[in-house]
Design a protein around this motif. Structure first.
Motif, PDB file in Angstrom:
ATOM      1  N   GLU A  11       0.854  -1.196   0.000  1.00  0.00           N
ATOM      2  CA  GLU A  11       0.000   0.000   0.000  1.00  0.00           C
ATOM      3  C   GLU A  11       0.891   1.247   0.000  1.00  0.00           C
ATOM      4  N   LEU A  12       0.777   2.029  -1.072  1.00  0.00           N
ATOM      5  CA  LEU A  12       1.593   3.219  -1.226  1.00  0.00           C
ATOM      6  C   LEU A  12       0.928   4.417  -0.548  1.00  0.00           C
ATOM      7  N   SER A  13       1.758   5.325  -0.063  1.00  0.00           N
ATOM      8  CA  SER A  13       1.234   6.577   0.495  1.00  0.00           C
ATOM      9  C   SER A  13       0.659   7.427  -0.625  1.00  0.00           C
ATOM     10  N   TRP A  14      -0.137   8.426  -0.244  1.00  0.00           N
ATOM     11  CA  TRP A  14      -0.809   9.247  -1.257  1.00  0.00           C
ATOM     12  C   TRP A  14       0.178   9.990  -2.148  1.00  0.00           C
ATOM     13  N   TYR A  15       1.292  10.482  -1.571  1.00  0.00           N
ATOM     14  CA  TYR A  15       2.254  11.220  -2.382  1.00  0.00           C
ATOM     15  C   TYR A  15       3.063  10.308  -3.297  1.00  0.00           C
ATOM     16  N   GLN A  16       3.154   9.018  -2.947  1.00  0.00           N
ATOM     17  CA  GLN A  16       3.856   8.072  -3.808  1.00  0.00           C
ATOM     18  C   GLN A  16       3.019   7.671  -5.011  1.00  0.00           C
ATOM     19  N   ARG A  17       1.728   7.901  -4.945  1.00  0.00           N
ATOM     20  CA  ARG A  17       0.847   7.548  -6.058  1.00  0.00           C
ATOM     21  C   ARG A  17       0.693   8.690  -7.066  1.00  0.00           C
ATOM     22  N   ILE A  18       1.331   9.846  -6.777  1.00  0.00           N
ATOM     23  CA  ILE A  18       1.207  10.994  -7.667  1.00  0.00           C
ATOM     24  C   ILE A  18       2.251  10.906  -8.768  1.00  0.00           C
ATOM     25  N   ASN A  19       1.819  11.039  -9.992  1.00  0.00           N
ATOM     26  CA  ASN A  19       2.709  11.071 -11.150  1.00  0.00           C
ATOM     27  C   ASN A  19       2.912  12.534 -11.562  1.00  0.00           C
ATOM     28  N   LEU A  20       4.034  13.135 -11.108  1.00  0.00           N
ATOM     29  CA  LEU A  20       4.265  14.554 -11.379  1.00  0.00           C
ATOM     30  C   LEU A  20       4.458  14.837 -12.866  1.00  0.00           C
ATOM     31  N   GLY A  21       4.773  13.806 -13.638  1.00  0.00           N
ATOM     32  CA  GLY A  21       4.941  14.001 -15.074  1.00  0.00           C
ATOM     33  C   GLY A  21       3.632  14.039 -15.830  1.00  0.00           C
ATOM     34  N   GLU A  22       2.555  13.709 -15.158  1.00  0.00           N
ATOM     35  CA  GLU A  22       1.245  13.775 -15.809  1.00  0.00           C
ATOM     36  C   GLU A  22       0.931  15.217 -16.182  1.00  0.00           C
ATOM     37  N   ASN A  23       0.228  15.385 -17.278  1.00  0.00           N
ATOM     38  CA  ASN A  23       0.032  16.734 -17.843  1.00  0.00           C
ATOM     39  C   ASN A  23      -0.544  17.722 -16.832  1.00  0.00           C
ATOM     40  N   LYS A  24      -1.543  17.300 -16.070  1.00  0.00           N
ATOM     41  CA  LYS A  24      -2.190  18.252 -15.169  1.00  0.00           C
ATOM     42  C   LYS A  24      -1.242  18.703 -14.058  1.00  0.00           C
ATOM     43  N   TYR A  25      -0.371  17.799 -13.595  1.00  0.00           N
ATOM     44  CA  TYR A  25       0.571  18.178 -12.551  1.00  0.00           C
ATOM     45  C   TYR A  25       1.731  18.990 -13.125  1.00  0.00           C
ATOM     46  N   ARG A  26       2.259  18.564 -14.252  1.00  0.00           N
ATOM     47  CA  ARG A  26       3.387  19.255 -14.862  1.00  0.00           C
ATOM     48  C   ARG A  26       3.006  20.687 -15.255  1.00  0.00           C
ATOM     49  N   ASN A  27       1.868  20.832 -15.894  1.00  0.00           N
ATOM     50  CA  ASN A  27       1.426  22.164 -16.299  1.00  0.00           C
ATOM     51  C   ASN A  27       1.066  23.023 -15.091  1.00  0.00           C
ATOM     52  N   GLY A  28       0.453  22.392 -14.083  1.00  0.00           N
ATOM     53  CA  GLY A  28       0.092  23.140 -12.880  1.00  0.00           C
ATOM     54  C   GLY A  28       1.308  23.686 -12.147  1.00  0.00           C
ATOM     55  N   ILE A  29       2.353  22.845 -12.024  1.00  0.00           N
ATOM     56  CA  ILE A  29       3.582  23.295 -11.362  1.00  0.00           C
ATOM     57  C   ILE A  29       4.235  24.424 -12.148  1.00  0.00           C
ATOM     58  N   SER A  30       4.256  24.310 -13.461  1.00  0.00           N
ATOM     59  CA  SER A  30       4.870  25.345 -14.303  1.00  0.00           C
ATOM     60  C   SER A  30       4.142  26.667 -14.165  1.00  0.00           C
ATOM     61  N   VAL A  31       2.827  26.638 -14.223  1.00  0.00           N
ATOM     62  CA  VAL A  31       2.053  27.874 -14.103  1.00  0.00           C
ATOM     63  C   VAL A  31       2.202  28.481 -12.712  1.00  0.00           C
ATOM     64  N   PHE A  32       2.185  27.636 -11.686  1.00  0.00           N
ATOM     65  CA  PHE A  32       2.329  28.126 -10.313  1.00  0.00           C
ATOM     66  C   PHE A  32       3.669  28.828 -10.117  1.00  0.00           C
ATOM     67  N   CYS A  33       4.752  28.222 -10.577  1.00  0.00           N
ATOM     68  CA  CYS A  33       6.078  28.829 -10.421  1.00  0.00           C
ATOM     69  C   CYS A  33       6.167  30.156 -11.155  1.00  0.00           C
ATOM     70  N   PHE A  34       5.624  30.223 -12.348  1.00  0.00           N
ATOM     71  CA  PHE A  34       5.666  31.476 -13.095  1.00  0.00           C
ATOM     72  C   PHE A  34       4.872  32.567 -12.389  1.00  0.00           C
ATOM     73  N   LEU A  35       3.697  32.223 -11.859  1.00  0.00           N
ATOM     74  CA  LEU A  35       2.861  33.217 -11.184  1.00  0.00           C
ATOM     75  C   LEU A  35       3.522  33.721  -9.905  1.00  0.00           C
ATOM     76  N   VAL A  36       4.242  32.850  -9.191  1.00  0.00           N
ATOM     77  CA  VAL A  36       4.956  33.293  -7.990  1.00  0.00           C
ATOM     78  C   VAL A  36       6.007  34.332  -8.355  1.00  0.00           C
ATOM     79  N   GLY A  37       6.815  34.044  -9.376  1.00  0.00           N
ATOM     80  CA  GLY A  37       7.838  34.996  -9.800  1.00  0.00           C
ATOM     81  C   GLY A  37       7.259  36.301 -10.301  1.00  0.00           C
ATOM     82  N   TYR A  38       6.192  36.200 -11.089  1.00  0.00           N
ATOM     83  CA  TYR A  38       5.546  37.409 -11.614  1.00  0.00           C
ATOM     84  C   TYR A  38       4.906  38.210 -10.486  1.00  0.00           C
ATOM     85  N   GLY A  39       4.313  37.527  -9.507  1.00  0.00           N
ATOM     86  CA  GLY A  39       3.686  38.224  -8.384  1.00  0.00           C
ATOM     87  C   GLY A  39       4.695  38.986  -7.546  1.00  0.00           C
ATOM     88  N   ILE A  40       5.868  38.381  -7.315  1.00  0.00           N
ATOM     89  CA  ILE A  40       6.904  39.078  -6.542  1.00  0.00           C
ATOM     90  C   ILE A  40       7.378  40.320  -7.287  1.00  0.00           C
TER      91      ILE A  40
END
Length: 240
Positions: free
Chosen positions: A118-147
């Motif tokens: 039985e894997l933990s919840w974070y071990q079941r996350i595929n960060l390479g999946e489109n929704k996670y990869r795109n979400g991380i990219s947009v989040f990082c850009f918005l943080v830099g732009y916001g600062i």
């Protein structure tokens, strides 16, 4: 007695235009004079005469129709704004690179399911999946732009010079800007309102300009070159 008090009140409020903090001082002085001198009618009259001399005959007629431009306020600290602008640009570059790194480096790697483990919840996350990869990219850009946006807006709303223009009907805001470039904006007096009295402000004195977002800020570490003229022009609170 009540008629004499009403006459003094009219004299101190209607015939004289006082800033809010001076009106508060006026009220306090009225109360002190009444308490001190209310033991007798003669004492009460003498108290009113003192108030009349202090407020009805005080020379507070400030000439706001200036013959030339007058500097009201200055705050010289260009090094500080240069440092925070460098910080904002550096943060924007860092977070933008991180956004690009996440978008181009994270690969789709599905997690193999093993019914025996039985894997933990974070071990079941595929960060390479489109929704996670795109979400991380947009989040990082918005943080830099916001600062960067926050740093630049703070810089553009920080007043370096406040100048009363010739005639006394308008004020020039000279603010700091990115890359050490000043920005100048002329504003009529009836389109600006100080949110706090100069004598009550401790750290910053915010000024609201009509049809402008956020407040223009006067740092109280600066110098008021002509404080009385400021109080009766740019330092007044107005209904915008």
């Amino acid at each position: 007695m009540s008629s004499m008090l009403s006459i003094a009140l009219r004299c101190s409020t209607n015939s004289i235009r006082l800033p809010p903090y001076r009106l508060q001082k006026t009220t306090t002085l009225f109360q002190q004079a009444i308490i001190k001198n209310c033991n007798s009618i003669g004492g009460f009259r003498s108290g009113l005469s003192v108030i009349s001399r202090n407020f009805c005959t005080r020379n507070i007629d400030i000439n706001t129709n200036v013959a030339k431009d007058v500097v009201l306020f200055t705050y010289e600290n260009p090094k500080f704004y240069k440092v925070i602008n460098i910080f904002g640009i550096a943060q924007f570059v860092f977070w933008t690179y991180l956004s690009h790194f996440a978008l181009t480096t994270l690969k789709d790697a599905p997690v193999e399911e093993n019914p025996e483990v039985e894997l933990s919840w974070y071990q079941r996350i595929n960060l390479g999946e489109n929704k996670y990869r795109n979400g991380i990219s947009v989040f990082c850009f918005l943080v830099g732009y916001g600062i960067l946006f926050s740093v630049w807006m703070f810089t553009l709303r920080s007043v370096r010079f406040l100048i009363l223009r010739k005639g006394g009907n308008a004020v020039s805001f000279v603010t700091y800007g990115p890359f050490n470039r000043n920005r100048i904006m002329d504003v009529p007096l009836n389109c600006m309102s100080a949110q706090e009295a100069r004598e009550l402000a401790k750290v910053q004195l915010p000024i609201k300009v009509k049809n402008k977002s956020l407040y223009y800020v006067l740092d109280m570490r600066g110098e008021f070159k002509n404080p009385k003229l400021f109080d009766y022009t740019a330092g007044l609170k107005r209904n915008l």
